[in-house]
Design a protein around this motif. Structure first.
Motif, PDB file in Angstrom:
ATOM      1  N   GLU A 180       0.632  -1.149   0.099  1.00  0.00           N
ATOM      2  CA  GLU A 180       0.094   0.005   0.040  1.00  0.00           C
ATOM      3  C   GLU A 180       1.069   1.253  -0.100  1.00  0.00           C
ATOM      4  O   GLU A 180       1.817   1.357   0.575  1.00  0.00           O
ATOM      5  N   GLY A 181       0.495   2.298  -0.787  1.00  0.00           N
ATOM      6  CA  GLY A 181       1.133   3.471  -0.872  1.00  0.00           C
ATOM      7  C   GLY A 181       2.345   3.556  -1.848  1.00  0.00           C
ATOM      8  O   GLY A 181       2.903   4.447  -2.237  1.00  0.00           O
ATOM      9  N   THR A 182       2.484   2.471  -2.584  1.00  0.00           N
ATOM     10  CA  THR A 182       3.578   2.366  -3.620  1.00  0.00           C
ATOM     11  C   THR A 182       2.723   2.523  -5.145  1.00  0.00           C
ATOM     12  O   THR A 182       1.755   1.866  -5.097  1.00  0.00           O
ATOM     13  N   VAL A 183       3.431   3.205  -5.914  1.00  0.00           N
ATOM     14  CA  VAL A 183       2.878   3.318  -7.292  1.00  0.00           C
ATOM     15  C   VAL A 183       3.399   1.892  -7.740  1.00  0.00           C
ATOM     16  O   VAL A 183       4.924   2.061  -8.265  1.00  0.00           O
ATOM     17  N   TRP A 184       2.690   1.126  -8.176  1.00  0.00           N
ATOM     18  CA  TRP A 184       3.140  -0.134  -9.030  1.00  0.00           C
ATOM     19  C   TRP A 184       3.072   0.053 -10.647  1.00  0.00           C
ATOM     20  O   TRP A 184       1.577   0.529 -10.760  1.00  0.00           O
ATOM     21  N   HIS A 185       3.888  -0.082 -11.545  1.00  0.00           N
ATOM     22  CA  HIS A 185       3.896  -0.085 -12.764  1.00  0.00           C
ATOM     23  C   HIS A 185       3.809  -1.505 -13.351  1.00  0.00           C
ATOM     24  O   HIS A 185       4.724  -2.306 -13.094  1.00  0.00           O
ATOM     25  N   LEU A 186       2.982  -1.991 -14.264  1.00  0.00           N
ATOM     26  CA  LEU A 186       2.610  -3.286 -14.760  1.00  0.00           C
ATOM     27  C   LEU A 186       3.968  -3.485 -15.635  1.00  0.00           C
ATOM     28  O   LEU A 186       4.099  -2.709 -16.536  1.00  0.00           O
ATOM     29  N   THR A 187       4.461  -4.580 -15.522  1.00  0.00           N
ATOM     30  CA  THR A 187       5.369  -5.282 -16.532  1.00  0.00           C
ATOM     31  C   THR A 187       5.112  -6.376 -17.166  1.00  0.00           C
ATOM     32  O   THR A 187       5.661  -6.896 -18.275  1.00  0.00           O
ATOM     33  N   GLY A 188       3.920  -7.145 -16.816  1.00  0.00           N
ATOM     34  CA  GLY A 188       3.528  -8.216 -17.295  1.00  0.00           C
ATOM     35  C   GLY A 188       1.983  -8.561 -17.102  1.00  0.00           C
ATOM     36  O   GLY A 188       1.688  -8.522 -15.986  1.00  0.00           O
ATOM     37  N   HIS A 189       1.214  -9.022 -18.037  1.00  0.00           N
ATOM     38  CA  HIS A 189      -0.087  -9.511 -17.922  1.00  0.00           C
ATOM     39  C   HIS A 189      -0.532 -10.802 -18.439  1.00  0.00           C
ATOM     40  O   HIS A 189       0.086 -11.039 -19.482  1.00  0.00           O
ATOM     41  N   ASN A 190      -1.483 -11.327 -17.947  1.00  0.00           N
ATOM     42  CA  ASN A 190      -1.971 -12.643 -18.673  1.00  0.00           C
ATOM     43  C   ASN A 190      -2.828 -12.302 -19.555  1.00  0.00           C
ATOM     44  O   ASN A 190      -4.037 -11.681 -19.317  1.00  0.00           O
ATOM     45  N   THR A 191      -2.776 -12.933 -20.879  1.00  0.00           N
ATOM     46  CA  THR A 191      -3.613 -12.627 -21.823  1.00  0.00           C
ATOM     47  C   THR A 191      -4.448 -13.783 -22.008  1.00  0.00           C
ATOM     48  O   THR A 191      -5.542 -13.768 -22.890  1.00  0.00           O
ATOM     49  N   GLY A 192      -4.346 -15.072 -21.181  1.00  0.00           N
ATOM     50  CA  GLY A 192      -5.130 -16.189 -21.269  1.00  0.00           C
ATOM     51  C   GLY A 192      -4.423 -17.285 -22.005  1.00  0.00           C
ATOM     52  O   GLY A 192      -4.708 -18.565 -21.737  1.00  0.00           O
ATOM     53  N   SER A 193      -3.314 -16.886 -22.719  1.00  0.00           N
ATOM     54  CA  SER A 193      -2.501 -17.857 -23.156  1.00  0.00           C
ATOM     55  C   SER A 193      -1.289 -17.811 -22.990  1.00  0.00           C
ATOM     56  O   SER A 193      -0.287 -18.461 -23.296  1.00  0.00           O
ATOM     57  N   ALA A 194      -0.690 -16.514 -22.571  1.00  0.00           N
ATOM     58  CA  ALA A 194       0.628 -16.153 -22.379  1.00  0.00           C
ATOM     59  C   ALA A 194       0.990 -15.125 -21.331  1.00  0.00           C
ATOM     60  O   ALA A 194       0.011 -14.214 -21.085  1.00  0.00           O
ATOM     61  N   ILE A 195       2.044 -14.869 -20.953  1.00  0.00           N
ATOM     62  CA  ILE A 195       2.298 -13.765 -20.144  1.00  0.00           C
ATOM     63  C   ILE A 195       3.086 -12.798 -21.045  1.00  0.00           C
ATOM     64  O   ILE A 195       4.133 -13.060 -21.413  1.00  0.00           O
ATOM     65  N   SER A 196       2.307 -11.617 -21.251  1.00  0.00           N
ATOM     66  CA  SER A 196       2.891 -10.629 -22.155  1.00  0.00           C
ATOM     67  C   SER A 196       3.547  -9.345 -21.438  1.00  0.00           C
ATOM     68  O   SER A 196       2.703  -9.037 -20.643  1.00  0.00           O
ATOM     69  N   SER A 197       4.554  -8.721 -22.424  1.00  0.00           N
ATOM     70  CA  SER A 197       4.847  -7.550 -21.802  1.00  0.00           C
ATOM     71  C   SER A 197       3.865  -6.544 -22.415  1.00  0.00           C
ATOM     72  O   SER A 197       3.090  -6.686 -23.172  1.00  0.00           O
ATOM     73  N   LEU A 198       4.132  -5.226 -21.893  1.00  0.00           N
ATOM     74  CA  LEU A 198       2.954  -4.047 -22.354  1.00  0.00           C
ATOM     75  C   LEU A 198       3.470  -3.750 -23.612  1.00  0.00           C
ATOM     76  O   LEU A 198       4.620  -3.807 -24.283  1.00  0.00           O
ATOM     77  N   ILE A 199       2.433  -3.051 -24.535  1.00  0.00           N
ATOM     78  CA  ILE A 199       2.622  -2.579 -25.840  1.00  0.00           C
ATOM     79  C   ILE A 199       3.537  -1.305 -25.701  1.00  0.00           C
ATOM     80  O   ILE A 199       3.533  -0.828 -24.731  1.00  0.00           O
ATOM     81  N   LEU A 200       4.530  -1.170 -26.465  1.00  0.00           N
ATOM     82  CA  LEU A 200       5.341  -0.061 -26.382  1.00  0.00           C
ATOM     83  C   LEU A 200       4.702   1.247 -26.211  1.00  0.00           C
ATOM     84  O   LEU A 200       3.640   1.387 -26.975  1.00  0.00           O
ATOM     85  N   ASP A 201       5.150   2.252 -25.478  1.00  0.00           N
ATOM     86  CA  ASP A 201       4.571   3.346 -25.275  1.00  0.00           C
ATOM     87  C   ASP A 201       3.078   3.381 -24.520  1.00  0.00           C
ATOM     88  O   ASP A 201       2.266   4.618 -24.599  1.00  0.00           O
ATOM     89  N   THR A 202       2.932   2.433 -23.965  1.00  0.00           N
ATOM     90  CA  THR A 202       1.636   2.370 -22.962  1.00  0.00           C
ATOM     91  C   THR A 202       2.262   2.190 -21.452  1.00  0.00           C
ATOM     92  O   THR A 202       3.445   1.645 -21.253  1.00  0.00           O
ATOM     93  N   GLU A 203       1.475   2.704 -20.658  1.00  0.00           N
ATOM     94  CA  GLU A 203       1.731   2.441 -19.404  1.00  0.00           C
ATOM     95  C   GLU A 203       0.238   2.072 -18.413  1.00  0.00           C
ATOM     96  O   GLU A 203      -0.880   2.706 -18.575  1.00  0.00           O
ATOM     97  N   ILE A 204       0.629   1.034 -17.432  1.00  0.00           N
ATOM     98  CA  ILE A 204      -0.511   0.753 -16.730  1.00  0.00           C
ATOM     99  C   ILE A 204      -0.106   0.943 -15.425  1.00  0.00           C
ATOM    100  O   ILE A 204       1.083   0.063 -14.911  1.00  0.00           O
ATOM    101  N   THR A 205      -0.746   1.387 -14.374  1.00  0.00           N
ATOM    102  CA  THR A 205      -0.511   1.504 -13.211  1.00  0.00           C
ATOM    103  C   THR A 205      -1.607   1.010 -11.931  1.00  0.00           C
ATOM    104  O   THR A 205      -2.665   0.732 -12.354  1.00  0.00           O
ATOM    105  N   ALA A 206      -1.038   1.025 -10.623  1.00  0.00           N
ATOM    106  CA  ALA A 206      -2.038   0.343  -9.591  1.00  0.00           C
ATOM    107  C   ALA A 206      -1.404   0.986  -8.298  1.00  0.00           C
ATOM    108  O   ALA A 206      -0.179   1.171  -7.803  1.00  0.00           O
TER     109      ALA A 206
END
Length: 269
Positions: free
Chosen positions: A156-182
């Motif tokens: 809690e209190g940390t800005v987390w930047h996504l580096t990989g996500h499950n697409t249903g068939s693989a773990i994929s890195s983010l599309i270039l020039d996109t950012e996802i945070t939590a």
């Protein structure tokens, strides 16, 4: 560290007998003792620490991904550079051995380090402290694996930047020039899903996390190509979150079956 993964099909096995990998493990015969039962010989408590691999078979670890080891009552678990593993152990003083290990089975860019790590675990017969590090030794007293204690970022209190996500068939890195945070704070998770902002409630119980219904703004982004599909994959994975673990500055989220859904890196504000 970022983990580079192939985008090929992923086959998950919640219980995989690694008999060839752990052939050197001692058979289980007596009830395991917890690693906190005898700390006087080493001066450390294995259970309360996440151990990060820094040296393997005498060589410094230089892989792009990390390997970890965690002790709990009668069980070990961790990440072997790519896949999660788990299994029983026996400890008597500084004598230590691991039983039959199970593992998930995911295809990653570098499987050689994983194979070497799991094989080394199968040769462990004891442990000792080297400065503040944990050395797992073979029957001749040679340090086959050396770990350092991990200092973890706060959930809690940390800005987390996504580096990989499950697409249903693989773990994929983010599309270039996109950012996802939590960012999690006071029972509320919010951030950017790549195009839209999102928010949801969450509840914690130990390493269990339950995310409430996710709401988001309703913009449509045309570029970069695929950003909206990526956003949908991310929000679906977030809604399926069941457990999490933090290793240093990396947050990994799993579903109820133990499948890795999301991997984040901590960014200091």
């Amino acid at each position: 560290m970022d983990m580079k993964l192939h985008k090929g099909p992923v086959l998950w096995m919640l219980v995989l007998a690694l008999s060839t990998v752990v052939a050197g493990c001692a058979p289980l015969g007596t009830a395991p003792r917890g690693p906190g039962d005898d700390t006087s010989a080493t001066g450390i408590d294995l259970v309360d620490t996440t151990w990060t691999l820094i040296k393997m078979n005498g060589e410094a670890v230089t892989a792009d991904a990390e390997a970890t080891l965690d002790f709990a009552t009668e069980q070990i678990s961790g990440i072997a550079f790519c896949n999660r593993f788990f299994g029983p152990y026996e400890q008597d003083g500084t004598e230590l051995s691991f039983g039959m290990l199970g593992s998930t089975m995911m295809a990653c860019a570098d499987m050689e380090h994983e194979r070497e790590y799991l094989e080394a675990l199968g040769t462990v017969a004891g442990y000792r402290v080297e400065t503040d590090n944990l050395a797992l030794t073979d029957a001749d007293g040679n340090a086959v694996l050396v770990f350092s204690p991990a200092e973890h970022a706060a959930l809690e209190g940390t800005v987390w930047h996504l580096t990989g996500h499950n697409t249903g068939s693989a773990i994929s890195s983010l599309i270039l020039d996109t950012e996802i945070t939590a960012t999690l704070s006071d029972g509320q998770i919010e951030g950017s899903a790549g195009c839209n902002s999102y928010f949801a409630s969450y509840a914690l119980d130990g390493s269990h996390i339950e995310v409430g219904p996710v709401a988001n703004t309703e913009m449509y982004c045309m570029e970069p190509e695929g950003v909206m599909d990526q956003e949908m994959d991310y929000l679906a994975a977030l809604a399926a979150a069941d457990t999490y673990e933090i290793n240093r500055d990396t947050l990994t989220v799993f579903n109820a079956e133990g499948m890795r859904l999301l991997t984040y890196s901590a960014i200091s504000e």
